[in-house]
Design an enzyme around this catalytic site. Sequence first.
Site, PDB file in Angstrom:
ATOM      1  N   SER A 131      -3.458 -37.292 -21.533  1.00 22.79           N
ATOM      2  CA  SER A 131      -4.100 -37.503 -22.847  1.00 22.79           C
ATOM      3  C   SER A 131      -4.933 -36.308 -23.304  1.00 22.79           C
ATOM      4  O   SER A 131      -5.969 -36.474 -23.945  1.00 22.79           O
ATOM      5  CB  SER A 131      -4.947 -38.787 -22.831  1.00 22.79           C
ATOM      6  OG  SER A 131      -4.131 -39.910 -22.552  1.00 22.79           O
ATOM      7  N   HIS A 146       6.584 -35.176 -11.311  1.00 24.82           N
ATOM      8  CA  HIS A 146       5.785 -35.899 -12.315  1.00 24.82           C
ATOM      9  C   HIS A 146       5.667 -37.365 -11.903  1.00 24.82           C
ATOM     10  O   HIS A 146       6.607 -37.927 -11.336  1.00 24.82           O
ATOM     11  CB  HIS A 146       6.456 -35.777 -13.693  1.00 24.82           C
ATOM     12  CG  HIS A 146       5.562 -36.253 -14.797  1.00 24.82           C
ATOM     13  ND1 HIS A 146       5.389 -37.581 -15.074  1.00 24.82           N
ATOM     14  CD2 HIS A 146       4.762 -35.567 -15.647  1.00 24.82           C
ATOM     15  CE1 HIS A 146       4.520 -37.693 -16.067  1.00 24.82           C
ATOM     16  NE2 HIS A 146       4.130 -36.493 -16.438  1.00 24.82           N
ATOM     17  N   GLU A 168       5.930 -39.994 -13.471  1.00 26.63           N
ATOM     18  CA  GLU A 168       6.996 -40.859 -14.004  1.00 26.63           C
ATOM     19  C   GLU A 168       8.250 -40.764 -13.145  1.00 26.63           C
ATOM     20  O   GLU A 168       8.971 -41.747 -12.965  1.00 26.63           O
ATOM     21  CB  GLU A 168       7.282 -40.482 -15.465  1.00 26.63           C
ATOM     22  CG  GLU A 168       6.163 -40.944 -16.379  1.00 26.63           C
ATOM     23  CD  GLU A 168       5.941 -40.068 -17.600  1.00 26.63           C
ATOM     24  OE1 GLU A 168       6.822 -39.271 -17.952  1.00 26.63           O
ATOM     25  OE2 GLU A 168       4.853 -40.193 -18.205  1.00 26.63           O
ATOM     26  N   GLY A 207      -0.649 -40.924 -21.123  1.00 25.08           N
ATOM     27  CA  GLY A 207      -0.147 -41.736 -22.227  1.00 25.08           C
ATOM     28  C   GLY A 207      -1.029 -42.917 -22.575  1.00 25.08           C
ATOM     29  O   GLY A 207      -0.617 -43.825 -23.301  1.00 25.08           O
ATOM     30  N   ASN A 257       5.038 -31.052 -22.145  1.00 27.05           N
ATOM     31  CA  ASN A 257       6.077 -31.809 -21.440  1.00 27.05           C
ATOM     32  C   ASN A 257       6.617 -32.822 -22.441  1.00 27.05           C
ATOM     33  O   ASN A 257       5.950 -33.809 -22.740  1.00 27.05           O
ATOM     34  CB  ASN A 257       5.469 -32.517 -20.215  1.00 27.05           C
ATOM     35  CG  ASN A 257       6.464 -33.477 -19.560  1.00 27.05           C
ATOM     36  OD1 ASN A 257       7.655 -33.461 -19.873  1.00 27.05           O
ATOM     37  ND2 ASN A 257       5.976 -34.307 -18.658  1.00 27.05           N
ATOM     38  N   TRP A 258       7.803 -32.544 -22.943  1.00 29.79           N
ATOM     39  CA  TRP A 258       8.359 -33.413 -23.987  1.00 29.79           C
ATOM     40  C   TRP A 258       8.860 -34.752 -23.442  1.00 29.79           C
ATOM     41  O   TRP A 258       9.153 -35.652 -24.197  1.00 29.79           O
ATOM     42  CB  TRP A 258       9.501 -32.687 -24.702  1.00 29.79           C
ATOM     43  CG  TRP A 258       9.028 -31.668 -25.695  1.00 29.79           C
ATOM     44  CD1 TRP A 258       7.731 -31.268 -25.923  1.00 29.79           C
ATOM     45  CD2 TRP A 258       9.846 -30.928 -26.610  1.00 29.79           C
ATOM     46  NE1 TRP A 258       7.705 -30.325 -26.914  1.00 29.79           N
ATOM     47  CE2 TRP A 258       8.972 -30.100 -27.358  1.00 29.79           C
ATOM     48  CE3 TRP A 258      11.214 -30.882 -26.866  1.00 29.79           C
ATOM     49  CZ2 TRP A 258       9.452 -29.241 -28.342  1.00 29.79           C
ATOM     50  CZ3 TRP A 258      11.690 -30.024 -27.849  1.00 29.79           C
ATOM     51  CH2 TRP A 258      10.815 -29.209 -28.582  1.00 29.79           C
ATOM     52  N   LYS A 259       9.024 -34.853 -22.117  1.00 29.55           N
ATOM     53  CA  LYS A 259       9.576 -36.073 -21.515  1.00 29.55           C
ATOM     54  C   LYS A 259      10.929 -36.384 -22.177  1.00 29.55           C
ATOM     55  O   LYS A 259      11.647 -35.453 -22.522  1.00 29.55           O
ATOM     56  CB  LYS A 259       8.575 -37.211 -21.634  1.00 29.55           C
ATOM     57  CG  LYS A 259       7.177 -36.787 -21.137  1.00 29.55           C
ATOM     58  CD  LYS A 259       6.218 -37.906 -20.958  1.00 29.55           C
ATOM     59  CE  LYS A 259       4.894 -37.364 -20.412  1.00 29.55           C
ATOM     60  NZ  LYS A 259       3.917 -38.392 -20.142  1.00 29.55           N
ATOM     61  N   GLU A 316      -2.675 -34.633 -12.702  1.00 28.00           N
ATOM     62  CA  GLU A 316      -2.461 -35.632 -13.739  1.00 28.00           C
ATOM     63  C   GLU A 316      -2.812 -37.021 -13.202  1.00 28.00           C
ATOM     64  O   GLU A 316      -1.967 -37.675 -12.573  1.00 28.00           O
ATOM     65  CB  GLU A 316      -0.995 -35.631 -14.180  1.00 28.00           C
ATOM     66  CG  GLU A 316      -0.539 -34.320 -14.779  1.00 28.00           C
ATOM     67  CD  GLU A 316       0.592 -34.522 -15.785  1.00 28.00           C
ATOM     68  OE1 GLU A 316       0.435 -34.040 -16.905  1.00 28.00           O
ATOM     69  OE2 GLU A 316       1.588 -35.178 -15.460  1.00 28.00           O
ATOM     70  N   GLY A 333       1.582 -34.111 -22.859  1.00 27.73           N
ATOM     71  CA  GLY A 333       2.697 -34.974 -23.239  1.00 27.73           C
ATOM     72  C   GLY A 333       2.703 -35.211 -24.739  1.00 27.73           C
ATOM     73  O   GLY A 333       3.162 -34.369 -25.514  1.00 27.73           O
ATOM     74  N   GLY A 334       2.173 -36.347 -25.148  1.00 26.70           N
ATOM     75  CA  GLY A 334       2.216 -36.779 -26.557  1.00 26.70           C
ATOM     76  C   GLY A 334       1.849 -35.704 -27.572  1.00 26.70           C
ATOM     77  O   GLY A 334       2.586 -35.486 -28.540  1.00 26.70           O
TER      78      GLY A 334
HETATM   79  P1  13P Z   1       0.102 -37.445 -22.251  1.00 24.34           P
HETATM   80  O1  13P Z   1      -0.483 -36.138 -22.727  1.00 24.34           O
HETATM   81  O2  13P Z   1       1.005 -38.082 -23.274  1.00 24.34           O
HETATM   82  O3  13P Z   1      -0.949 -38.363 -21.721  1.00 24.34           O
HETATM   83  O4  13P Z   1       1.062 -37.094 -21.015  1.00 24.34           O
HETATM   84  C1  13P Z   1       0.596 -36.280 -20.013  1.00 24.34           C
HETATM   85  C2  13P Z   1       1.720 -35.927 -19.129  1.00 24.34           C
HETATM   86  O5  13P Z   1       2.265 -36.768 -18.447  1.00 24.34           O
HETATM   87  C3  13P Z   1       2.162 -34.532 -19.113  1.00 24.34           C
HETATM   88  O6  13P Z   1       3.053 -34.299 -18.076  1.00 24.34           O
END
Ligand code: 13P
Length: 257
Positions: free
Chosen positions: A217, A99, A101, A177, A13-15, A171, A238-239
């Site tokens: 994470s 998500h 966010e 994050g 997930n590149w956000k 999640e 994510g990251g």
């Molecule tokens: P991180 O892997 O950066 O913690 O993010 C997870 C995430 O929100 C994937 O949708």
Amino acid sequence: MNRRYRKTIIAGNWKMNKTATETKKFAEELKTMLPKAKWCEVVVCVPAVNISTAIRAFKDMRVSIGAENVFYERSGAYTGEVSADMLKDLGVKYVIIGHSERRQYFGETDVTVNKKVLAALEAGLHPIICVGESLEQREMGITMELIALQVKAALADVPAEKARKCVIAYEPIWAIGTGKTATAEQANEVCNAIRATIRHLYGARVARSVTIQYGGSMNPGNAAELLAQPDVDGGLIGGASLKPDQFTAIVNAANQE
Ligand code: 13P
């Protein structure tokens, strides 16, 4: 993982990261490292404006493209929104829905999540439905009830044959994050409870066929242990999905025989 009954899916997930130019560069780099993913499906979910570029750039790799959001109406006066048909027409296969966010910053609720899931399924997309508790909710001891509620609400009015097409991503908000990962046992406990909720709604056959990911994470150092859990069928990353070498390492962890 339990590959006998369900697909293992590693999804990035590149956000709100990477331009179209950076998307092309990422694909070129990934191509030199990504193994033939025999045992898992690899997905990259990118910002809406980069979807066309991503579809082209990843075309001859075994990578499916996902979107990060969708609107639930089919068309009309909804300035700035993107419909499920538009995504499908571009060649998108998956779409992340709900998500944390989006729930936190953009006012998404269990009701809008459900509408989006129904719209995505109607268009032939596979929703990746995100659920998860905050730290306060975990400390209050209401994680299981809350997750069951989120899953039930997201799947309201979804018939069994379409529920099979859904992916659920657990999640925990406190792990996103933050560098703080749920332990493998914590992740499996909640993923198992999600499967129990699906069993309750649709029966054992559907429950055992649904892919349930962990996200928060996940990185090359903890992926193998998380993925070794029986009810953790993949990751939403994510990251670490922004770096080709780290993303590849996680795919490798899911690709073990
Ligand atoms: P991180 O892997 O950066 O913690 O993010 C997870 C995430 O929100 C994937 O949708």
